[in-house]
Design an enzyme around this catalytic site. Structure first.
Site, short mmCIF file in Angstrom:
data_model
loop_
_atom_site.label_atom_id
_atom_site.label_comp_id
_atom_site.label_asym_id
_atom_site.label_seq_id
_atom_site.Cartn_x
_atom_site.Cartn_y
_atom_site.Cartn_z
N GLN A 1 69.15 41.36 27.58
CA GLN A 1 68.29 42.53 27.34
C GLN A 1 67.57 42.91 28.63
O GLN A 1 67.48 42.10 29.56
CB GLN A 1 67.28 42.22 26.24
CG GLN A 1 66.53 40.91 26.44
CD GLN A 1 66.17 40.21 25.12
OE1 GLN A 1 66.05 40.82 24.04
NE2 GLN A 1 65.97 38.90 25.20
N GLY B 1 70.06 32.05 17.47
CA GLY B 1 69.45 31.53 16.24
C GLY B 1 70.43 31.52 15.09
O GLY B 1 70.36 30.65 14.21
N HIS C 1 51.05 37.06 15.55
CA HIS C 1 51.39 35.63 15.61
C HIS C 1 50.69 34.84 14.50
O HIS C 1 51.28 33.94 13.89
CB HIS C 1 51.08 35.09 17.00
CG HIS C 1 51.96 35.67 18.05
ND1 HIS C 1 51.48 36.19 19.24
CD2 HIS C 1 53.31 35.88 18.08
CE1 HIS C 1 52.49 36.67 19.96
NE2 HIS C 1 53.61 36.50 19.27
N ASP D 1 61.11 35.35 14.27
CA ASP D 1 60.28 36.18 15.14
C ASP D 1 61.20 36.86 16.15
O ASP D 1 61.16 36.59 17.36
CB ASP D 1 59.24 35.30 15.85
CG ASP D 1 58.40 36.09 16.84
OD1 ASP D 1 57.76 35.44 17.71
OD2 ASP D 1 58.40 37.34 16.78
N THR E 1 63.53 40.21 17.82
CA THR E 1 63.42 41.62 18.18
C THR E 1 63.94 42.46 17.01
O THR E 1 64.38 41.92 16.00
CB THR E 1 64.28 41.89 19.43
OG1 THR E 1 65.48 41.12 19.35
CG2 THR E 1 63.54 41.50 20.69
N GLU E 2 63.87 43.76 17.19
CA GLU E 2 64.39 44.69 16.16
C GLU E 2 65.88 44.45 16.00
O GLU E 2 66.51 43.87 16.88
CB GLU E 2 64.20 46.13 16.66
CG GLU E 2 62.84 46.41 17.26
CD GLU E 2 61.85 46.80 16.20
OE1 GLU E 2 61.01 45.94 15.89
OE2 GLU E 2 61.95 47.91 15.70
N1 SAM Z 1 57.06 39.93 17.90
C1 SAM Z 1 58.22 40.67 18.39
C2 SAM Z 1 58.70 41.67 17.36
O1 SAM Z 1 58.23 41.61 16.22
O2 SAM Z 1 59.53 42.52 17.72
C3 SAM Z 1 59.31 39.68 18.76
C4 SAM Z 1 58.94 38.92 19.99
S1 SAM Z 1 60.03 37.68 20.52
C5 SAM Z 1 59.83 37.86 22.22
C6 SAM Z 1 61.65 38.31 20.15
C7 SAM Z 1 62.68 37.35 20.67
O3 SAM Z 1 63.87 37.37 19.86
C8 SAM Z 1 63.18 37.65 22.11
O4 SAM Z 1 62.68 36.68 22.99
C9 SAM Z 1 64.70 37.61 22.01
O5 SAM Z 1 65.30 36.98 23.11
C10 SAM Z 1 64.90 36.84 20.71
N2 SAM Z 1 66.21 37.01 20.07
C11 SAM Z 1 66.90 38.17 19.83
N3 SAM Z 1 68.08 37.89 19.23
C12 SAM Z 1 68.12 36.54 19.07
C13 SAM Z 1 69.08 35.63 18.50
N4 SAM Z 1 70.25 36.07 17.97
N5 SAM Z 1 68.79 34.30 18.49
C14 SAM Z 1 67.61 33.84 19.02
N6 SAM Z 1 66.67 34.64 19.58
C15 SAM Z 1 66.94 35.98 19.60
#
Ligand code: SAM
Length: 275
Positions: free
Chosen positions: A31, A138, A62, A155, A157-158
């Site tokens: 990303q 994940g 959080h 937690d 991303t979109e």
């Molecule tokens: N609080 C934020 C929100 O509600 O949008 C999310 C914050 S956190 C930084 C989102 C994290 O999800 C990112 O660090 C991203 O790398 C991670 N992420 C996205 N897809 C993922 C996956 N398939 N497995 C693990 N982590 C993932």
């Protein structure tokens, strides 16, 4: 010269923040990552053009991801966070002495690295001896760990890029199987103003898998629309059965024992989405 960061929250609406300084921008393997210092909300993590967290308002999100589930489960010893690379949810989990181990699985190690460097007030507990940090997808981790966790928090991303699969029915089925017999999971499920369809589809999928499904809200000013939802799926424990008087007082700035119940009282237009 004035510098502003604008997030287009829909094709025709967004928010804009005046910037003091750009601390880092990098195209990682997964990303576009940026950490910028904004006048109003302080340092801000942005991924693929979307605000992830800011120093000023991060406590709301959080605390509300972590505490409702951890005060609903009677003995949350093993906790998993999918995503959450900024460390904010882990910091809140560490406030619970019953948690023996918290595993964080984020697909992008750069988010973890830069959050530790530029967002120490959020990422500060990632080095806690009770925490294990894994850089992995994940979705993969869930399917490799059956019957292992008491609480799982998503937690992510979109539902774009690497996170698309984290909003799928298959993922929620995998979560069910990764949870122990009285496990609880919670996921951030976006906002009812611009993403009503997503809230409805997640709610439908989770209801097909979990016997108890509850939705709750919180106010997060830097997230699209400011009204955020969380969806909780539980095998046996109901968050509304928790006696607020039995919830111990921990250091928080948004979550309270009274809010543990009040957050589940939905505005009618939101309740109508998840009937
Ligand atoms: N609080 C934020 C929100 O509600 O949008 C999310 C914050 S956190 C930084 C989102 C994290 O999800 C990112 O660090 C991203 O790398 C991670 N992420 C996205 N897809 C993922 C996956 N398939 N497995 C693990 N982590 C993932």
């Amino acid at each position: 010269m004035e510098l502003w960061y604008t997030e287009k929250q829909t094709e025709t609406f967004g928010i804009t923040a005046k910037i003091r300084e750009t601390l880092v921008t990098e195209k990682t393997d997964f990303q576009d990552l940026a950490i910028i210092d904004t006048m109003e909300f302080g340092r801000m993590l942005v991924l693929d053009g979307m605000v992830m967290t800011t120093v000023k308002d991060e406590f709301v999100y959080h605390e509300m991801v972590a505490h409702p589930a951890l005060f609903t489960h009677p003995n949350p010893e093993r906790v998993l966070v999918v995503g959450g690379g900024d460390g904010g949810v882990i910091r809140e989990i560490m406030k619970h002495p019953k948690v023996k181990k918290a595993v964080l699985v984020d697909i992008d190690g750069k988010v973890i690295e830069y959050s530790k460097q530029f967002l120490p007030e959020i990422a500060g507990e990632l080095e806690n001896p009770r925490v294990e940090v894994i850089v992995n997808d994940g979705y993969m981790h869930i399917h490799d760990h059956k019957n292992e966790y008491d609480v799982i928090m998503v937690d992510s991303t979109e539902p774009v890029g690497p996170a698309v699969e984290l909003f799928s029915r298959g993922f929620y089925q995998g979560i069910y199987e990764a949870l122990r017999e009285d496990g609880i999971f919670v996921a951030q499920t976006d906002n009812p103003w611009f993403k009503a369809d997503l809230i409805q589809s997640v709610n439908r999928d989770v209801k097909e898998i979990f016997p108890i499904v509850r939705v709750y809200c919180a106010n997060i000013p830097t997230y699209p629309s400011g009204l955020w939802t969380f969806t909780m799926g539980s095998k046996t424990h109901d968050p509304l059965a928790v006696d607020p008087n039995a919830i111990p007082d921990i250091p928080t700035r948004y979550y309270t024992p009274e809010l543990h119940r009040a957050a589940f009282a939905l505005p009618r237009f939101v309740a109508d989405l998840v009937k």
